[in-house]
Design a protein around this motif. Structure first.
Motif, PDB file in Angstrom:
ATOM      1  N   PHE A  50     -27.309 -28.130 -30.610  1.00 21.97           N
ATOM      2  CA  PHE A  50     -27.134 -26.554 -30.444  1.00 21.97           C
ATOM      3  C   PHE A  50     -28.263 -25.960 -31.000  1.00 21.97           C
ATOM      4  CE2 PHE A  50     -23.054 -28.224 -30.028  1.00 21.97           C
ATOM      5  CZ  PHE A  50     -22.247 -27.717 -29.088  1.00 21.97           C
ATOM      6  N   ILE A  51     -28.766 -24.649 -30.240  1.00 23.64           N
ATOM      7  CA  ILE A  51     -30.131 -24.223 -30.743  1.00 23.64           C
ATOM      8  C   ILE A  51     -29.280 -22.582 -30.942  1.00 23.64           C
ATOM      9  CG2 ILE A  51     -32.245 -23.131 -30.326  1.00 23.64           C
ATOM     10  CD1 ILE A  51     -32.690 -26.078 -28.689  1.00 23.64           C
ATOM     11  N   ALA A  52     -29.558 -22.027 -31.964  1.00 26.59           N
ATOM     12  CA  ALA A  52     -28.972 -20.382 -31.903  1.00 26.59           C
ATOM     13  C   ALA A  52     -30.578 -19.720 -32.073  1.00 26.59           C
ATOM     14  CB  ALA A  52     -28.118 -20.296 -33.011  1.00 26.59           C
ATOM     15  N   LEU A  53     -30.268 -18.825 -31.187  1.00 29.70           N
ATOM     16  CA  LEU A  53     -31.591 -17.690 -31.326  1.00 29.70           C
ATOM     17  C   LEU A  53     -31.050 -16.298 -31.293  1.00 29.70           C
ATOM     18  CD1 LEU A  53     -33.198 -19.151 -28.148  1.00 29.70           C
ATOM     19  CD2 LEU A  53     -34.066 -19.466 -30.495  1.00 29.70           C
ATOM     20  N   ASN A  54     -32.009 -15.656 -32.160  1.00 29.49           N
ATOM     21  CA  ASN A  54     -31.969 -14.377 -32.326  1.00 29.49           C
ATOM     22  C   ASN A  54     -33.072 -13.805 -31.691  1.00 29.49           C
ATOM     23  OD1 ASN A  54     -32.038 -11.457 -32.908  1.00 29.49           O
ATOM     24  ND2 ASN A  54     -31.819 -11.814 -35.147  1.00 29.49           N
ATOM     25  N   LEU A  55     -33.065 -13.112 -30.428  1.00 27.74           N
ATOM     26  CA  LEU A  55     -34.069 -12.783 -29.331  1.00 27.74           C
ATOM     27  C   LEU A  55     -34.134 -11.384 -29.548  1.00 27.74           C
ATOM     28  CD1 LEU A  55     -34.263 -15.263 -26.559  1.00 27.74           C
ATOM     29  CD2 LEU A  55     -35.791 -15.236 -28.588  1.00 27.74           C
ATOM     30  N   GLN A  56     -34.853 -10.626 -30.407  1.00 31.10           N
ATOM     31  CA  GLN A  56     -34.719  -9.079 -30.473  1.00 31.10           C
ATOM     32  C   GLN A  56     -33.643  -8.435 -30.468  1.00 31.10           C
ATOM     33  OE1 GLN A  56     -36.933  -8.169 -26.907  1.00 31.10           O
ATOM     34  NE2 GLN A  56     -38.967  -8.639 -27.569  1.00 31.10           N
ATOM     35  N   GLY A  57     -32.437  -9.081 -31.391  1.00 33.51           N
ATOM     36  CA  GLY A  57     -31.489  -8.695 -31.736  1.00 33.51           C
ATOM     37  C   GLY A  57     -30.160  -9.078 -30.884  1.00 33.51           C
ATOM     38  N   LYS A  58     -30.660  -9.860 -29.866  1.00 36.05           N
ATOM     39  CA  LYS A  58     -29.416 -10.380 -28.842  1.00 36.05           C
ATOM     40  C   LYS A  58     -29.380 -11.996 -29.295  1.00 36.05           C
ATOM     41  CE  LYS A  58     -31.774  -7.774 -25.394  1.00 36.05           C
ATOM     42  NZ  LYS A  58     -32.828  -7.960 -24.260  1.00 36.05           N
ATOM     43  N   ILE A  59     -27.959 -12.332 -29.285  1.00 31.26           N
ATOM     44  CA  ILE A  59     -28.077 -13.787 -29.945  1.00 31.26           C
ATOM     45  C   ILE A  59     -27.644 -14.611 -28.793  1.00 31.26           C
ATOM     46  CG2 ILE A  59     -26.205 -15.326 -31.209  1.00 31.26           C
ATOM     47  CD1 ILE A  59     -25.696 -12.931 -32.986  1.00 31.26           C
ATOM     48  N   GLU A  60     -28.301 -15.759 -28.968  1.00 34.95           N
ATOM     49  CA  GLU A  60     -28.011 -16.507 -27.621  1.00 34.95           C
ATOM     50  C   GLU A  60     -28.013 -18.129 -28.247  1.00 34.95           C
ATOM     51  OE1 GLU A  60     -31.368 -16.099 -24.722  1.00 34.95           O
ATOM     52  OE2 GLU A  60     -30.891 -14.075 -24.503  1.00 34.95           O
ATOM     53  N   ILE A  61     -27.135 -19.044 -27.627  1.00 38.49           N
ATOM     54  CA  ILE A  61     -26.724 -20.229 -28.037  1.00 38.49           C
ATOM     55  C   ILE A  61     -27.153 -21.229 -26.940  1.00 38.49           C
ATOM     56  CG2 ILE A  61     -25.267 -21.779 -29.051  1.00 38.49           C
ATOM     57  CD1 ILE A  61     -24.644 -18.329 -29.717  1.00 38.49           C
ATOM     58  N   ILE A  62     -27.859 -22.217 -27.003  1.00 39.09           N
ATOM     59  CA  ILE A  62     -28.264 -23.113 -26.077  1.00 39.09           C
ATOM     60  C   ILE A  62     -27.295 -24.493 -26.629  1.00 39.09           C
ATOM     61  CG2 ILE A  62     -29.981 -24.480 -24.745  1.00 39.09           C
ATOM     62  CD1 ILE A  62     -31.935 -22.016 -25.586  1.00 39.09           C
ATOM     63  N   GLU A  63     -26.806 -25.128 -25.486  1.00 33.43           N
ATOM     64  CA  GLU A  63     -26.136 -26.389 -25.925  1.00 33.43           C
ATOM     65  C   GLU A  63     -26.782 -27.260 -24.895  1.00 33.43           C
ATOM     66  OE1 GLU A  63     -21.923 -28.568 -25.573  1.00 33.43           O
ATOM     67  OE2 GLU A  63     -22.064 -26.663 -24.807  1.00 33.43           O
ATOM     68  N   LEU A  64     -27.036 -28.615 -25.497  1.00 33.01           N
ATOM     69  CA  LEU A  64     -27.481 -29.801 -24.814  1.00 33.01           C
ATOM     70  C   LEU A  64     -26.431 -30.543 -25.101  1.00 33.01           C
ATOM     71  CD1 LEU A  64     -31.202 -29.678 -25.996  1.00 33.01           C
ATOM     72  CD2 LEU A  64     -30.250 -28.532 -24.101  1.00 33.01           C
ATOM     73  N   PRO A  65     -25.453 -30.843 -23.918  1.00 34.22           N
ATOM     74  CA  PRO A  65     -24.385 -31.687 -24.369  1.00 34.22           C
ATOM     75  C   PRO A  65     -24.670 -33.300 -24.391  1.00 34.22           C
ATOM     76  CG  PRO A  65     -23.792 -30.016 -22.421  1.00 34.22           C
ATOM     77  CD  PRO A  65     -25.353 -29.975 -22.643  1.00 34.22           C
ATOM     78  N   GLY A  66     -24.399 -33.870 -25.419  1.00 39.84           N
ATOM     79  CA  GLY A  66     -24.697 -35.164 -25.397  1.00 39.84           C
ATOM     80  C   GLY A  66     -26.255 -35.279 -25.729  1.00 39.84           C
ATOM     81  N   GLY A  67     -26.997 -34.240 -25.803  1.00 46.56           N
ATOM     82  CA  GLY A  67     -28.334 -34.329 -25.829  1.00 46.56           C
ATOM     83  C   GLY A  67     -29.362 -34.301 -24.580  1.00 46.56           C
ATOM     84  N   ASP A  68     -28.455 -33.957 -23.480  1.00 47.15           N
ATOM     85  CA  ASP A  68     -28.764 -34.325 -22.146  1.00 47.15           C
ATOM     86  C   ASP A  68     -29.416 -32.880 -21.632  1.00 47.15           C
ATOM     87  OD1 ASP A  68     -29.228 -34.707 -19.497  1.00 47.15           O
ATOM     88  OD2 ASP A  68     -27.464 -35.413 -19.024  1.00 47.15           O
ATOM     89  N   PRO A  69     -30.584 -32.522 -21.454  1.00 46.19           N
ATOM     90  CA  PRO A  69     -31.150 -31.219 -21.233  1.00 46.19           C
ATOM     91  C   PRO A  69     -30.888 -30.941 -19.847  1.00 46.19           C
ATOM     92  CG  PRO A  69     -32.968 -32.780 -21.369  1.00 46.19           C
ATOM     93  CD  PRO A  69     -31.647 -33.574 -21.909  1.00 46.19           C
ATOM     94  N   THR A  70     -30.633 -31.901 -19.040  1.00 54.24           N
ATOM     95  CA  THR A  70     -30.109 -31.520 -17.767  1.00 54.24           C
ATOM     96  C   THR A  70     -28.626 -30.827 -17.195  1.00 54.24           C
ATOM     97  OG1 THR A  70     -29.076 -33.628 -17.251  1.00 54.24           O
ATOM     98  CG2 THR A  70     -31.590 -33.537 -16.633  1.00 54.24           C
ATOM     99  N   ARG A  71     -27.953 -31.054 -18.334  1.00 56.23           N
ATOM    100  CA  ARG A  71     -26.569 -30.436 -18.345  1.00 56.23           C
ATOM    101  C   ARG A  71     -26.560 -29.020 -19.512  1.00 56.23           C
ATOM    102  NH1 ARG A  71     -23.540 -34.733 -20.518  1.00 56.23           N
ATOM    103  NH2 ARG A  71     -21.601 -33.096 -20.548  1.00 56.23           N
ATOM    104  N   ALA A  72     -27.842 -28.524 -19.646  1.00 47.87           N
ATOM    105  CA  ALA A  72     -27.836 -27.533 -20.729  1.00 47.87           C
ATOM    106  C   ALA A  72     -26.901 -26.277 -20.220  1.00 47.87           C
ATOM    107  CB  ALA A  72     -29.468 -27.034 -20.702  1.00 47.87           C
ATOM    108  N   ARG A  73     -26.356 -25.680 -21.339  1.00 46.15           N
ATOM    109  CA  ARG A  73     -25.540 -24.479 -21.198  1.00 46.15           C
ATOM    110  C   ARG A  73     -26.162 -23.471 -22.078  1.00 46.15           C
ATOM    111  NH1 ARG A  73     -21.250 -28.349 -21.733  1.00 46.15           N
ATOM    112  NH2 ARG A  73     -20.408 -28.901 -19.691  1.00 46.15           N
TER     113      ARG A  73
END
Length: 129
Positions: A50-73
């Protein structure tokens, strides 16, 4: 008296700068936090990343299920308001939820906690009923 006032103001400025510099070293710019956790979305024995970002005050979380970037959410969290909103660190924590082995995701920032429920292989903001 004026000297004491100057010392207090200077101390406040220095402490603010030190806190920002510490956050810069720890979270970078934009503010970024990452962690691994088993959340029930994995197909193998590798935890999700999981990667949590604060991009100019907007929170976004990226999930790489099982570490697989082809299934990123990507999950969009709340917006942070106020001066310096882009400098607020955002962290994640996972706590046991209603379903075993499917923890809920907590987004933590500015003494605030936002819950995302874990259901049907994804996370969604908790709704209040």
């Amino acid at each position: 008296m004026i000297l004491m006032l100057f010392i207090v103001i200077a101390g406040s400025v220095v402490l603010g700068w030190v806190q920002t510099a510490s956050d810069d070293l720890h979270y970078g710019r934009p503010r970024t936090f990452q962690m691994d956790a088993f959340v029930g979305h994995e197909t193998g024995s590798t935890s999700s990343h999981f990667i949590a970002l604060n991009l100019q005050g907007k929170i976004e979380i990226i999930e790489l299920p099982g570490g697989d970037p082809t299934r990123a959410r990507m999950y969009v969290g709340p917006k942070i308001y106020g001066p310096g909103a882009d400098l607020v660190p955002v962290t994640l924590r996972f706590v046991e939820g209603a379903q075993p082995h499917h923890p809920e995701m907590l987004i933590l920032f500015q003494n605030t906690q936002v819950v995302f429920r874990n259901a049907n292989g994804t996370f969604a903001p908790a709704t209040h009923t």
